[in-house]
Design a protein around this motif. Sequence first.
Motif, PDB file in Angstrom:
ATOM      1  N   HIS A   4      -8.986 -28.515   3.775  1.00 13.27           N
ATOM      2  CA  HIS A   4     -10.008 -27.626   2.967  1.00 13.27           C
ATOM      3  C   HIS A   4      -9.651 -26.234   2.607  1.00 13.27           C
ATOM      4  CE1 HIS A   4     -12.608 -31.212   3.773  1.00 13.27           C
ATOM      5  NE2 HIS A   4     -12.625 -31.004   4.923  1.00 13.27           N
TER       6      HIS A   4
ATOM      7  N   ASP B 254      -6.696 -24.951 -10.349  1.00 11.14           N
ATOM      8  CA  ASP B 254      -8.062 -25.064  -9.931  1.00 11.14           C
ATOM      9  C   ASP B 254      -8.533 -23.725 -10.274  1.00 11.14           C
ATOM     10  OD1 ASP B 254      -8.756 -27.813  -8.847  1.00 11.14           O
ATOM     11  OD2 ASP B 254      -7.356 -27.204  -7.359  1.00 11.14           O
TER      12      ASP B 254
ATOM     13  N   HIS C 298      -4.432 -29.805  -3.885  1.00 13.61           N
ATOM     14  CA  HIS C 298      -5.770 -29.510  -4.606  1.00 13.61           C
ATOM     15  C   HIS C 298      -6.448 -29.257  -3.248  1.00 13.61           C
ATOM     16  CE1 HIS C 298      -5.333 -29.821  -8.770  1.00 13.61           C
ATOM     17  NE2 HIS C 298      -5.025 -31.062  -8.651  1.00 13.61           N
ATOM     18  N   PRO C 299      -7.560 -28.023  -3.195  1.00 10.46           N
ATOM     19  CA  PRO C 299      -7.534 -27.089  -4.211  1.00 10.46           C
ATOM     20  C   PRO C 299      -6.441 -25.970  -4.318  1.00 10.46           C
ATOM     21  CG  PRO C 299      -8.823 -26.905  -2.529  1.00 10.46           C
ATOM     22  CD  PRO C 299      -8.322 -27.911  -2.348  1.00 10.46           C
TER      23      PRO C 299
ATOM     24  N   ALA D 240     -13.366 -25.812  -8.293  1.00  9.47           N
ATOM     25  CA  ALA D 240     -13.815 -27.155  -9.032  1.00  9.47           C
ATOM     26  C   ALA D 240     -14.970 -27.393  -7.964  1.00  9.47           C
ATOM     27  CB  ALA D 240     -12.692 -28.282  -8.935  1.00  9.47           C
ATOM     28  N   SER D 241     -15.909 -28.031  -8.432  1.00  8.80           N
ATOM     29  CA  SER D 241     -17.223 -28.338  -7.531  1.00  8.80           C
ATOM     30  C   SER D 241     -16.670 -29.710  -6.601  1.00  8.80           C
ATOM     31  CB  SER D 241     -18.442 -28.658  -8.421  1.00  8.80           C
ATOM     32  OG  SER D 241     -17.795 -29.744  -9.199  1.00  8.80           O
ATOM     33  N   ARG D 242     -15.847 -30.236  -6.773  1.00  6.47           N
ATOM     34  CA  ARG D 242     -15.423 -31.361  -5.719  1.00  6.47           C
ATOM     35  C   ARG D 242     -14.869 -30.835  -4.555  1.00  6.47           C
ATOM     36  NH1 ARG D 242     -12.098 -31.489 -10.218  1.00  6.47           N
ATOM     37  NH2 ARG D 242      -9.743 -31.635  -9.873  1.00  6.47           N
ATOM     38  N   TYR D 243     -14.642 -29.748  -4.530  1.00  3.78           N
ATOM     39  CA  TYR D 243     -13.838 -29.158  -3.137  1.00  3.78           C
ATOM     40  C   TYR D 243     -14.804 -28.155  -2.541  1.00  3.78           C
ATOM     41  CZ  TYR D 243      -9.872 -30.489  -5.871  1.00  3.78           C
ATOM     42  OH  TYR D 243      -9.086 -31.333  -6.682  1.00  3.78           O
ATOM     43  N   ARG D 244     -14.610 -28.054  -1.221  1.00  3.72           N
ATOM     44  CA  ARG D 244     -15.536 -27.305  -0.658  1.00  3.72           C
ATOM     45  C   ARG D 244     -15.080 -25.890  -0.929  1.00  3.72           C
ATOM     46  NH1 ARG D 244     -16.644 -29.078   4.913  1.00  3.72           N
ATOM     47  NH2 ARG D 244     -16.772 -31.366   4.601  1.00  3.72           N
TER      48      ARG D 244
END
Length: 376
Positions: free
Chosen positions: A34, A92, A65-66, A3-7
Amino acid sequence: MGASRYRPPLFSVAPMMEWTDNHYRTLARLISKHAWLYTEMLAAETIVYQKGNLDKFLAYSPEQHPIVLQIGGSKLENLAKATELASAYNYDEINFNCGCPSQRVAGHGCFGVRLMLDPKFVGEAMSVIAANTNVPVSVKCRIGVDDHDSYNELCDFIYKVSNLSPTRHFIIHSRKALLNGISPADNRRIPPLKYEFYYALLRDFPDLTFTINGGINSVVEVNAALRGGAHGVMVGRAAYHYPWQTLGHVDTAIYGAPSSGITRREILQQYQEYGDSVLGRDGNNRPNVRDVAKPLLNLFHSEPGNGLWKRKADSAFMHCTTMKSFFEETLVAIPDSVLDAPIAGGVPSGREDLFANVHDLMPPPCNVREEEALYA
C-alpha cells in the motif's frame, strides 16, 4: 489524490536520486502493498532527448502501482513534451521537483529548489504539466530558500501555484534549503526542521492537500504525524536503509491491513525471478548483479549474520552472473530463524512525541494579498 482504486497516500517513499530506481521499488512493493512509491527525479530534458529509448527511463512493472513520476526542469516546452511522453506509462501522479538543493540541479538553469523563488513560473509549469496528463499533479518543495524563509513567503508560494494551476497536492519538506555551497547531505541536516510551518499550512489552506516530509524515520512517527492532522507522510532514507523495519509495518500499522505473513525468504525468491529477468537488459552488462542486489544490502539490518552477509555479497559481486548464484553464495550467512520470520514481527520503535507541541508553535495565519500574490 491518486487513483481511487488504491489506498490513499498516507505513507509514501520519497524520490531519492540513485536510490529509488526500479530495483528498489520492486523490493519495496514486495514488502508493502500500500505504500506509495516515487521514482527518482527524472529531468524533462532526459525524457525528451531519449524519446527513442524511453523504456529504460520510464518503464516499470504493473505491480509497482501506486507510483508517482517525479520530473524536474525549467523549460515549459520540455516539461510539456516530457509529460506527454510519460503519459503512455500510466503513472498515478506527476510530481514536479521544487525542492532539490543539489548544486547540480539548483545551480544550473533555475532548477529544483531555486524555483521556489519564482512561484509564478511554477504555476505556469504546473498548468503545462497538468494540460498534458490525465492524472493528478503535485509539487514537492521546501519551506524556504536561504533568507526567503518566512512563513508568509511560503504561503505566497503555495497561494500562487495553487491559484495559477490545478495543483492541489503539495509535499512539504519541513526544512529550508541553503544554496551557499553546502552539500545535499548537509541540507538534510543543518537547516532546522519546522514542522509548525507544515501544520500551519493545513490551517491556512483547508482546500489543499499536504504531505509532510523530513526527519520522520519510523511508522510510529508517521502515525504521530497523522494523529496531529497530517494528510500524508513521506519517508526517505529510513525506508531505504531499514526497509524491513520500516516498510514491513506500513500495511498493518498505518493502513490497518492484515499481515501478509510473508517472510524475507519468500521475498527474495520473488526478487530472484525479477533480478534474473532484468540482468543485462540495457546492454553492456547493465544492470549487473551488483546493481540489482544494491537495495537488498539493507534487508537484514541489525539481524544476526548481517555483517557476514554483506562481506559475502562484496565477494560474490566479483564473479556471480545470476541472482540465483548470488543468493546461493550469500544467504548461508543468514540464520533460518531470520529468513523465515514473518513480516511486521515485533513492535516498531520511534518517537511518539515528535509532534507533541507543534500546534503551539505555529506562526500566525498568513497574510497573502490576492492581487499582489497572483501578479507580482
